[in-house]
Each structure stands twice: as C-alpha cells, then as structure tokens.
Design a protein around this motif. Structure first.
Motif, PDB file in Angstrom:
ATOM      1  N   ARG A  16       0.838  -1.215   0.000  1.00 62.16           N
ATOM      2  CA  ARG A  16       0.000   0.000   0.000  1.00 62.16           C
ATOM      3  C   ARG A  16       0.863   1.252   0.000  1.00 62.16           C
ATOM      4  O   ARG A  16       0.568   2.220  -0.709  1.00 62.16           O
ATOM      5  N   ARG A  17       1.947   1.256   0.796  1.00 63.49           N
ATOM      6  CA  ARG A  17       2.845   2.420   0.812  1.00 63.49           C
ATOM      7  C   ARG A  17       3.520   2.595  -0.547  1.00 63.49           C
ATOM      8  O   ARG A  17       3.632   3.717  -1.048  1.00 63.49           O
ATOM      9  N   LEU A  18       3.942   1.502  -1.152  1.00 66.98           N
ATOM     10  CA  LEU A  18       4.569   1.559  -2.473  1.00 66.98           C
ATOM     11  C   LEU A  18       3.585   2.117  -3.501  1.00 66.98           C
ATOM     12  O   LEU A  18       3.913   3.035  -4.249  1.00 66.98           O
ATOM     13  N   VAL A  19       2.384   1.580  -3.535  1.00 66.03           N
ATOM     14  CA  VAL A  19       1.379   2.040  -4.493  1.00 66.03           C
ATOM     15  C   VAL A  19       1.054   3.515  -4.268  1.00 66.03           C
ATOM     16  O   VAL A  19       0.924   4.285  -5.225  1.00 66.03           O
ATOM     17  N   ALA A  20       0.952   3.931  -3.024  1.00 65.10           N
ATOM     18  CA  ALA A  20       0.659   5.338  -2.732  1.00 65.10           C
ATOM     19  C   ALA A  20       1.749   6.243  -3.298  1.00 65.10           C
ATOM     20  O   ALA A  20       1.451   7.298  -3.885  1.00 65.10           O
ATOM     21  N   LEU A  21       3.004   5.857  -3.146  1.00 66.90           N
ATOM     22  CA  LEU A  21       4.095   6.663  -3.698  1.00 66.90           C
ATOM     23  C   LEU A  21       4.042   6.693  -5.221  1.00 66.90           C
ATOM     24  O   LEU A  21       4.234   7.746  -5.843  1.00 66.90           O
ATOM     25  N   GLN A  41      14.448  -4.979  -4.742  1.00 59.89           N
ATOM     26  CA  GLN A  41      13.320  -5.510  -3.968  1.00 59.89           C
ATOM     27  C   GLN A  41      12.009  -4.884  -4.420  1.00 59.89           C
ATOM     28  O   GLN A  41      10.998  -5.577  -4.580  1.00 59.89           O
ATOM     29  N   VAL A  42      12.019  -3.583  -4.619  1.00 59.56           N
ATOM     30  CA  VAL A  42      10.806  -2.892  -5.074  1.00 59.56           C
ATOM     31  C   VAL A  42      10.431  -3.371  -6.473  1.00 59.56           C
ATOM     32  O   VAL A  42       9.263  -3.635  -6.758  1.00 59.56           O
ATOM     33  N   ALA A  43      11.413  -3.521  -7.345  1.00 59.86           N
ATOM     34  CA  ALA A  43      11.144  -4.011  -8.696  1.00 59.86           C
ATOM     35  C   ALA A  43      10.526  -5.408  -8.654  1.00 59.86           C
ATOM     36  O   ALA A  43       9.571  -5.689  -9.390  1.00 59.86           O
ATOM     37  N   ALA A  44      11.038  -6.269  -7.797  1.00 61.45           N
ATOM     38  CA  ALA A  44      10.489  -7.624  -7.674  1.00 61.45           C
ATOM     39  C   ALA A  44       9.062  -7.590  -7.145  1.00 61.45           C
ATOM     40  O   ALA A  44       8.207  -8.361  -7.604  1.00 61.45           O
ATOM     41  N   ARG A  45       8.793  -6.697  -6.193  1.00 62.23           N
ATOM     42  CA  ARG A  45       7.423  -6.575  -5.678  1.00 62.23           C
ATOM     43  C   ARG A  45       6.478  -6.090  -6.763  1.00 62.23           C
ATOM     44  O   ARG A  45       5.339  -6.560  -6.871  1.00 62.23           O
ATOM     45  N   LEU A  46       6.952  -5.159  -7.603  1.00 60.42           N
ATOM     46  CA  LEU A  46       6.107  -4.673  -8.692  1.00 60.42           C
ATOM     47  C   LEU A  46       5.826  -5.771  -9.714  1.00 60.42           C
ATOM     48  O   LEU A  46       4.696  -5.891 -10.200  1.00 60.42           O
ATOM     49  N   VAL A  47       6.824  -6.582 -10.020  1.00 61.31           N
ATOM     50  CA  VAL A  47       6.608  -7.705 -10.936  1.00 61.31           C
ATOM     51  C   VAL A  47       5.553  -8.646 -10.353  1.00 61.31           C
ATOM     52  O   VAL A  47       4.630  -9.078 -11.049  1.00 61.31           O
ATOM     53  N   ALA A  48       5.672  -8.950  -9.064  1.00 58.68           N
ATOM     54  CA  ALA A  48       4.707  -9.853  -8.417  1.00 58.68           C
ATOM     55  C   ALA A  48       3.303  -9.250  -8.428  1.00 58.68           C
ATOM     56  O   ALA A  48       2.322  -9.961  -8.691  1.00 58.68           O
ATOM     57  N   LEU A  49       3.199  -7.959  -8.168  1.00 61.45           N
ATOM     58  CA  LEU A  49       1.883  -7.306  -8.182  1.00 61.45           C
ATOM     59  C   LEU A  49       1.287  -7.279  -9.592  1.00 61.45           C
ATOM     60  O   LEU A  49       0.092  -7.544  -9.772  1.00 61.45           O
TER      61      LEU A  49
END
Length: 70
Positions: A16-21, A41-49
């Motif tokens: 949620r914090r990532l998406v808000a940014l 790490q953020v890039a991997a989370r975005l791929v997963a999302l």
C-alpha cells in the motif's frame, strides 16, 4: 482491519505504501529510496503485483487497483 494485513485489494501495508508513492508520480527507484528499500526488492514486488493483477505495466497496475478512500 489490521494496518499491516491485507486490505480490500489484497495489498499488505508495504505494498500500500509503495502504491501510494507511485500514485503521486514517484518512479520505482524514488519509491525505493523513500521506503528505505533496495531498488531490486521494489522491482520484484512490482513484478509480483503486476502478475497477480494480470497487467503488463505499473501504470496498468495502478489503473486496476481501486482508488484509495478519501
């Protein structure tokens, strides 16, 4: 609802914090810096999302998620 647990979109507090940014116009790199996380790490989370929501871009991911409550 527990702030750390999933919300109605299935996102946990970190996502949620990532998406808000990202919604404010931050790049993934800038979001990682602001969150104090590694860019990879953020890039991997975005791929997963993006995979979870069946979209091919971060812009499409943001469009697929419901707007946050006012």
């Amino acid at each position: 609802m527990d702030d750390a647990g999933p919300d109605r979109t299935g996102l946990d507090a970190r996502d949620r914090r990532l998406v808000a940014l990202l919604r404010t116009g931050c790049s993934a790199t800038e979001a990682a810096r602001r969150l104090g996380e590694d860019t990879a790490q953020v890039a991997a989370r975005l791929v997963a999302l993006r995979t979870r929501y069946g979209v091919g871009s971060t812009r499409a991911l943001l469009a697929a998620l419901p707007a946050p409550p006012d």
